[in-house]
Design a protein around this motif. Structure first.
Motif, short mmCIF file in Angstrom:
data_model
loop_
_atom_site.label_atom_id
_atom_site.label_comp_id
_atom_site.label_asym_id
_atom_site.label_seq_id
_atom_site.Cartn_x
_atom_site.Cartn_y
_atom_site.Cartn_z
N VAL A 14 6.13 -50.74 -39.19
CA VAL A 14 6.30 -49.39 -38.64
C VAL A 14 7.68 -48.85 -39.01
CG1 VAL A 14 6.40 -48.05 -36.52
CG2 VAL A 14 4.78 -49.92 -36.72
N GLN A 15 7.71 -47.58 -39.47
CA GLN A 15 8.96 -46.91 -39.76
C GLN A 15 9.00 -45.57 -39.04
OE1 GLN A 15 8.68 -46.52 -44.04
NE2 GLN A 15 10.39 -47.95 -44.27
N PHE A 16 10.18 -45.17 -38.64
CA PHE A 16 10.41 -43.85 -38.07
C PHE A 16 11.37 -43.12 -38.98
CE2 PHE A 16 9.34 -46.56 -34.48
CZ PHE A 16 8.38 -45.81 -33.84
N LYS A 17 11.07 -41.85 -39.30
CA LYS A 17 11.94 -41.05 -40.16
C LYS A 17 12.12 -39.67 -39.55
CE LYS A 17 10.89 -43.05 -44.65
NZ LYS A 17 10.37 -42.80 -45.99
N CYS A 18 13.35 -39.18 -39.64
CA CYS A 18 13.63 -37.79 -39.27
C CYS A 18 13.65 -36.99 -40.56
CB CYS A 18 14.98 -37.68 -38.57
SG CYS A 18 14.99 -38.41 -36.93
N LYS A 19 12.88 -35.92 -40.62
CA LYS A 19 12.81 -35.10 -41.82
C LYS A 19 12.83 -33.63 -41.46
CE LYS A 19 11.12 -37.47 -45.53
NZ LYS A 19 10.35 -37.38 -46.71
N ILE A 20 13.33 -32.84 -42.41
CA ILE A 20 13.27 -31.40 -42.29
C ILE A 20 12.03 -30.97 -43.06
CG2 ILE A 20 14.42 -29.22 -42.79
CD1 ILE A 20 17.06 -30.74 -42.41
N LEU A 21 11.14 -30.27 -42.38
CA LEU A 21 9.81 -29.98 -42.90
C LEU A 21 9.53 -28.48 -42.97
CD1 LEU A 21 8.01 -32.34 -40.39
CD2 LEU A 21 8.59 -32.94 -42.73
N VAL A 22 8.51 -28.14 -43.73
CA VAL A 22 7.87 -26.84 -43.63
C VAL A 22 6.54 -27.15 -42.94
CG1 VAL A 22 6.85 -24.90 -44.86
CG2 VAL A 22 8.93 -25.97 -45.73
N ALA A 23 6.35 -26.58 -41.75
CA ALA A 23 5.19 -26.97 -40.95
C ALA A 23 4.65 -25.81 -40.14
CB ALA A 23 5.58 -28.11 -40.00
N ASP A 24 3.37 -25.91 -39.80
CA ASP A 24 2.75 -24.97 -38.87
C ASP A 24 3.06 -25.46 -37.46
OD1 ASP A 24 1.64 -23.56 -40.97
OD2 ASP A 24 -0.33 -24.49 -40.78
N LEU A 25 3.47 -24.55 -36.60
CA LEU A 25 3.79 -24.88 -35.21
C LEU A 25 2.84 -24.17 -34.27
CD1 LEU A 25 7.68 -24.53 -35.27
CD2 LEU A 25 6.36 -26.62 -35.46
N GLU A 26 2.85 -24.65 -33.03
CA GLU A 26 2.04 -24.03 -31.98
C GLU A 26 2.80 -24.17 -30.67
OE1 GLU A 26 -2.42 -24.72 -31.62
OE2 GLU A 26 -1.58 -26.11 -30.16
N GLU A 27 2.83 -23.11 -29.89
CA GLU A 27 3.46 -23.19 -28.57
C GLU A 27 2.63 -24.10 -27.68
OE1 GLU A 27 3.90 -19.27 -27.02
OE2 GLU A 27 5.46 -18.75 -28.47
N ASP A 28 3.32 -24.97 -26.94
CA ASP A 28 2.63 -25.91 -26.06
C ASP A 28 3.48 -26.15 -24.83
OD1 ASP A 28 1.12 -27.86 -24.88
OD2 ASP A 28 1.38 -29.34 -26.46
N SER A 29 3.03 -25.71 -23.68
CA SER A 29 3.80 -25.83 -22.45
C SER A 29 3.85 -27.26 -21.93
CB SER A 29 3.22 -24.91 -21.38
OG SER A 29 1.89 -25.28 -21.10
N GLN A 30 3.03 -28.15 -22.46
CA GLN A 30 2.99 -29.52 -21.97
C GLN A 30 3.97 -30.45 -22.69
OE1 GLN A 30 -1.11 -30.60 -22.31
NE2 GLN A 30 -1.69 -29.51 -20.46
N THR A 31 4.64 -29.97 -23.73
CA THR A 31 5.60 -30.80 -24.44
C THR A 31 7.02 -30.48 -23.96
OG1 THR A 31 5.82 -29.21 -26.25
CG2 THR A 31 4.18 -30.95 -26.52
N LYS A 32 7.94 -31.38 -24.24
CA LYS A 32 9.30 -31.26 -23.75
C LYS A 32 9.99 -30.01 -24.28
CE LYS A 32 13.59 -33.87 -23.43
NZ LYS A 32 14.24 -35.15 -23.71
N TYR A 33 9.82 -29.71 -25.58
CA TYR A 33 10.52 -28.58 -26.18
C TYR A 33 9.65 -27.33 -26.33
CZ TYR A 33 13.82 -32.27 -27.16
OH TYR A 33 14.69 -33.33 -27.02
N GLY A 34 8.42 -27.38 -25.89
CA GLY A 34 7.56 -26.20 -25.89
C GLY A 34 6.88 -25.89 -27.20
N LEU A 35 7.05 -26.75 -28.21
CA LEU A 35 6.41 -26.56 -29.51
C LEU A 35 5.77 -27.86 -29.98
CD1 LEU A 35 9.12 -24.45 -31.36
CD2 LEU A 35 6.91 -23.64 -30.58
N ARG A 36 4.71 -27.71 -30.78
CA ARG A 36 4.00 -28.85 -31.32
C ARG A 36 3.78 -28.60 -32.82
NH1 ARG A 36 0.11 -32.21 -28.94
NH2 ARG A 36 0.32 -31.00 -27.03
N ILE A 37 3.98 -29.64 -33.64
CA ILE A 37 3.68 -29.54 -35.07
C ILE A 37 2.17 -29.76 -35.21
CG2 ILE A 37 4.00 -30.56 -37.35
CD1 ILE A 37 6.80 -31.41 -36.45
N THR A 38 1.49 -28.77 -35.80
CA THR A 38 0.05 -28.91 -35.98
C THR A 38 -0.30 -29.39 -37.39
OG1 THR A 38 -0.15 -26.57 -36.53
CG2 THR A 38 -0.59 -27.20 -34.26
#
Length: 107
Positions: free
Chosen positions: A77-101
């Motif tokens: 298992v690896q974890f990576k932090c990356k800067i992406l171009v992504a589609d997002l969606e507002e989500d009130s159930q997540t910590k920061y209010g956004l989800r990568i779709t």
């Protein structure tokens, strides 16, 4: 009396379950500069999580890596932090209010 209590408790349970159900929010297509924490298993990205900045991403990565090391499962298992171009969606159930779709590029 038992039937009434059973019916009331069942209705209460169903009401709570419906209230906690995931409801998608406003979609934000193809946003650039999105920071994401990627979970990679055997070379394939299996999960991605939105982070507001690189600092928060690195903190989450450090925590997740330490947790995996303590379980003895860190070899695949690896974890990576990356800067992406992504589609997002507002989500009130997540910590920061956004989800990568969907990740468009940067994977």
């Amino acid at each position: 009396m038992k039937k009434i209590l059973t019916t009331i408790s069942l209705l209460l349970f169903v009401t709570i379950a419906v209230a906690l159900e995931y409801k998608p929010g406003k979609k934000i297509p193809a946003k650039e500069g999105v920071v994401g924490l990627l979970l990679i298993l055997s070379g394939k990205t299996i999960e991605h999580v939105f982070k507001p900045n690189l600092s928060a991403c690195l903190k989450s990565k450090r925590t997740a890596t330490r947790q995996m090391d303590s379980n003895g499962k860190s070899e695949r298992v690896q974890f990576k932090c990356k800067i992406l171009v992504a589609d997002l969606e507002e989500d009130s159930q997540t910590k920061y209010g956004l989800r990568i779709t969907k990740i468009i590029s940067g994977d």
